[in-house]
Design an enzyme around this catalytic site. Structure first.
Site, PDB file in Angstrom:
ATOM      1  N   CYS A  77      55.013 -36.652  25.341  1.00  0.00           N
ATOM      2  CA  CYS A  77      54.120 -36.185  26.413  1.00  0.00           C
ATOM      3  C   CYS A  77      54.024 -37.161  27.579  1.00  0.00           C
ATOM      4  CB  CYS A  77      52.731 -35.913  25.851  1.00  0.00           C
ATOM      5  SG  CYS A  77      52.738 -34.623  24.617  1.00  0.00           S
ATOM      6  N   HIS A 106      47.261 -36.052  31.483  1.00  0.00           N
ATOM      7  CA  HIS A 106      48.020 -35.213  30.549  1.00  0.00           C
ATOM      8  C   HIS A 106      47.042 -34.229  29.921  1.00  0.00           C
ATOM      9  CE1 HIS A 106      50.499 -33.711  27.454  1.00  0.00           C
ATOM     10  NE2 HIS A 106      49.956 -34.417  26.475  1.00  0.00           N
ATOM     11  N   ASN A 118      48.974 -27.522  26.122  1.00  0.00           N
ATOM     12  CA  ASN A 118      49.678 -28.792  26.268  1.00  0.00           C
ATOM     13  C   ASN A 118      51.165 -28.505  26.439  1.00  0.00           C
ATOM     14  OD1 ASN A 118      50.959 -31.240  25.887  1.00  0.00           O
ATOM     15  ND2 ASN A 118      49.811 -31.820  24.056  1.00  0.00           N
TER      16      ASN A 118
HETATM   17  N1  ACO Z   1      41.033 -23.251  13.612  1.00  0.00           N
HETATM   18  C1  ACO Z   1      40.018 -23.455  12.723  1.00  0.00           C
HETATM   19  N2  ACO Z   1      39.892 -24.585  12.008  1.00  0.00           N
HETATM   20  C2  ACO Z   1      40.821 -25.549  12.176  1.00  0.00           C
HETATM   21  C3  ACO Z   1      41.908 -25.397  13.071  1.00  0.00           C
HETATM   22  C4  ACO Z   1      41.996 -24.183  13.793  1.00  0.00           C
HETATM   23  N3  ACO Z   1      42.963 -23.951  14.693  1.00  0.00           N
HETATM   24  N4  ACO Z   1      42.662 -26.526  13.045  1.00  0.00           N
HETATM   25  C5  ACO Z   1      42.083 -27.360  12.156  1.00  0.00           C
HETATM   26  N5  ACO Z   1      40.988 -26.755  11.616  1.00  0.00           N
HETATM   27  C6  ACO Z   1      40.061 -27.293  10.634  1.00  0.00           C
HETATM   28  C7  ACO Z   1      40.676 -28.369   9.781  1.00  0.00           C
HETATM   29  O1  ACO Z   1      41.381 -27.796   8.686  1.00  0.00           O
HETATM   30  C8  ACO Z   1      39.433 -29.124   9.325  1.00  0.00           C
HETATM   31  O2  ACO Z   1      38.836 -28.416   8.261  1.00  0.00           O
HETATM   32  P1  ACO Z   1      38.150 -29.206   7.034  1.00  0.00           P
HETATM   33  O3  ACO Z   1      37.023 -30.000   7.662  1.00  0.00           O
HETATM   34  O4  ACO Z   1      37.693 -28.094   6.163  1.00  0.00           O
HETATM   35  O5  ACO Z   1      39.226 -30.067   6.457  1.00  0.00           O
HETATM   36  C9  ACO Z   1      38.496 -29.042  10.532  1.00  0.00           C
HETATM   37  O6  ACO Z   1      38.979 -27.932  11.311  1.00  0.00           O
HETATM   38  C10 ACO Z   1      38.475 -30.294  11.391  1.00  0.00           C
HETATM   39  O7  ACO Z   1      39.834 -30.691  11.657  1.00  0.00           O
HETATM   40  P2  ACO Z   1      40.178 -31.871  12.635  1.00  0.00           P
HETATM   41  O8  ACO Z   1      41.669 -32.067  12.649  1.00  0.00           O
HETATM   42  O9  ACO Z   1      39.316 -33.065  12.317  1.00  0.00           O
HETATM   43  O10 ACO Z   1      39.709 -31.242  14.019  1.00  0.00           O
HETATM   44  P3  ACO Z   1      39.565 -31.940  15.437  1.00  0.00           P
HETATM   45  O11 ACO Z   1      38.203 -31.787  15.941  1.00  0.00           O
HETATM   46  O12 ACO Z   1      40.173 -33.310  15.447  1.00  0.00           O
HETATM   47  O13 ACO Z   1      40.477 -30.998  16.364  1.00  0.00           O
HETATM   48  C11 ACO Z   1      42.682 -31.108  17.378  1.00  0.00           C
HETATM   49  C12 ACO Z   1      41.860 -30.849  16.105  1.00  0.00           C
HETATM   50  C13 ACO Z   1      42.296 -30.058  18.396  1.00  0.00           C
HETATM   51  C14 ACO Z   1      44.151 -30.989  17.035  1.00  0.00           C
HETATM   52  C15 ACO Z   1      42.362 -32.509  17.954  1.00  0.00           C
HETATM   53  O14 ACO Z   1      42.395 -33.455  16.923  1.00  0.00           O
HETATM   54  C16 ACO Z   1      43.289 -32.974  19.048  1.00  0.00           C
HETATM   55  O15 ACO Z   1      43.328 -32.432  20.127  1.00  0.00           O
HETATM   56  N6  ACO Z   1      44.026 -34.085  18.816  1.00  0.00           N
HETATM   57  C17 ACO Z   1      44.826 -34.767  19.833  1.00  0.00           C
HETATM   58  C18 ACO Z   1      46.113 -34.093  20.151  1.00  0.00           C
HETATM   59  C19 ACO Z   1      46.895 -34.960  21.112  1.00  0.00           C
HETATM   60  O16 ACO Z   1      46.360 -35.558  22.016  1.00  0.00           O
HETATM   61  N7  ACO Z   1      48.194 -35.092  20.922  1.00  0.00           N
HETATM   62  C20 ACO Z   1      48.953 -36.036  21.733  1.00  0.00           C
HETATM   63  C21 ACO Z   1      49.810 -35.414  22.682  1.00  0.00           C
HETATM   64  S1  ACO Z   1      50.907 -34.255  21.962  1.00  0.00           S
HETATM   65  C22 ACO Z   1      52.504 -34.918  22.018  1.00  0.00           C
HETATM   66  O17 ACO Z   1      52.770 -36.029  22.319  1.00  0.00           O
HETATM   67  C23 ACO Z   1      53.629 -33.980  21.571  1.00  0.00           C
END
Ligand code: ACO
Length: 322
Positions: A114, A249, A279
């Site tokens: 990214c 980003h 993204n």
């Molecule tokens: N719908 C419903 N529930 C979900 C979903 C979904 N789409 N995805 C995950 N959950 C659940 C999980 O299973 C978990 O359930 P549990 O508590 O029963 O285990 C709960 O939601 C919490 O999961 P987290 O992963 O802690 O959720 P978080 O609030 O962190 O959100 C997300 C997830 C949106 C992916 C976030 O972590 C994020 O944006 N991370 C950063 C991504 C990023 O910046 N990437 C870098 C760039 S990408 C690149 O370089 C290619």
């Protein structure tokens, strides 16, 4: 006399098909409200089967050339950032060169996930400042939809397709003020996509798809982007108030808001395209920059901070006087 690189034109391309959160909710256990509240995303664009990283790059590049009233034959450097090239080789940059009919430029790809377009911008800036290039085309282009596991609700909600372009040219006036790029390869396991054809036998299972431990990536991203903001301001002897626009980003609205807060910037000064694009990896910063230039928000003479964070981990920033 100091030689700078300056933004001469910008461009962008988004495929026609739009995939909504509601459509994704039909195939994985999620909901529009969960996705929007946790990420800020509602829709993303999906490339048609005939489209490729190079075809999308061409449309974005032609727009940037047109905006700058620049003939393709004037381009002497093409750098494409992509994690989703159609070919192992030739590079997407060479495919783009062919499409644009450019004969004598140097053309190559950079792979920094990214952060790719910030890496490409930084490399082009060094070339121009040192006299190695007069006009450089920088593209971020991605078909993330083809490396997303559409059964993994943790990642398939996040990504989209598109291409962004910037044309840089040599100038006596300040344009790109500074660029800062970094990486830390320790974080391979938090975010990766293995090439199914070249990976080892032991790692075949999850090859070909984006794998991410989202929550852990999130925490590192927020801290790291905070640090790069400080580094960029310090290098230019500038204060937070000197920045007119933040073009981040587009990974997650909560990461973007944390960076804006660090800069004490109102969200009115932050360019957000995430809601309708998701993204788009290396395309996202240039797509956002292009959008805000074209709709007149970013004006000539204003100071713009571009920043990104991605797999590797890689991260970087560019401070630009537009
Ligand atoms: N719908 C419903 N529930 C979900 C979903 C979904 N789409 N995805 C995950 N959950 C659940 C999980 O299973 C978990 O359930 P549990 O508590 O029963 O285990 C709960 O939601 C919490 O999961 P987290 O992963 O802690 O959720 P978080 O609030 O962190 O959100 C997300 C997830 C949106 C992916 C976030 O972590 C994020 O944006 N991370 C950063 C991504 C990023 O910046 N990437 C870098 C760039 S990408 C690149 O370089 C290619």
């Amino acid at each position: 006399m100091i030689r700078y690189s300056k933004v001469l034109g910008t461009g962008g391309y988004l495929p026609a098909e739009i995939r909504t959160n509601a459509q994704i909710s039909e195939t994985v256990d999620t909901s529009d409200s969960w996705i929007f509240e946790r990420t800020g995303i509602k829709n993303r664009h999906i490339a048609a089967p005939h489209e490729s990283a190079a075809s999308m790059a061409e449309t974005a590049a032609r727009q940037a050339l047109e905006a700058a009233n620049c003939d393709p034959s004037d381009i002497d450097l093409i750098i494409v950032a992509t994690g989703t090239p159609e070919y192992v080789y030739p590079s997407t940059a060479c495919l783009l060169q062919q499409r644009l009919g450019i004969k004598n430029a140097a053309a190559f790809d950079v792979q920094a996930a990214c952060s790719g377009s910030i890496y490409a911008l930084s490399i082009a800036d060094q070339f121009i400042k040192s006299g190695g290039s007069k006009k450089a085309l920088i593209i971020g282009t991605e078909i993330c939809s083809r490396i997303v596991d559409w059964t993994d609700r943790g990642t398939c909600i996040l990504f989209g397709d598109g291409a962004g372009a910037v044309l840089l040219g040599a100038s006596d006036e300040a344009g790109v003020l500074s660029t800062h790029i970094h990486s830390d390869g320790e974080y391979e396991n938090l975010l990766y996509c293995r090439n199914p054809q070249t990976t080892t036998a032991e790692t075949q299972d999850d090859a070909g798809f984006i794998n991410m431990r989202g929550n852990e990536v999130f925490k590192v991203a927020v801290n790291t982007l905070g640090r790069i903001v400080d580094e960029t301001l310090e290098a230019n002897n500038m204060a937070k108030e000197d920045i007119d626009w933040l073009v981040p980003h587009q990974a997650n609205i909560r990461i973007i808001m944390a960076t804006a807060k660090k800069l004490k910037m109102s969200m009115d000064q932050v360019v957000v395209t995430l809601e309708n694009q998701g993204n788009t990896s290396s395309a996202s910063v240039l797509l956002a920059f292009n959008e805000a230039v074209r709709d007149g928000r970013i004006k000539r003479g204003q100071v713009v901070l571009l920043e990104a964070f991605g797999a590797g981990f890689t991260w970087g920033s560019a401070l630009i006087k537009y």
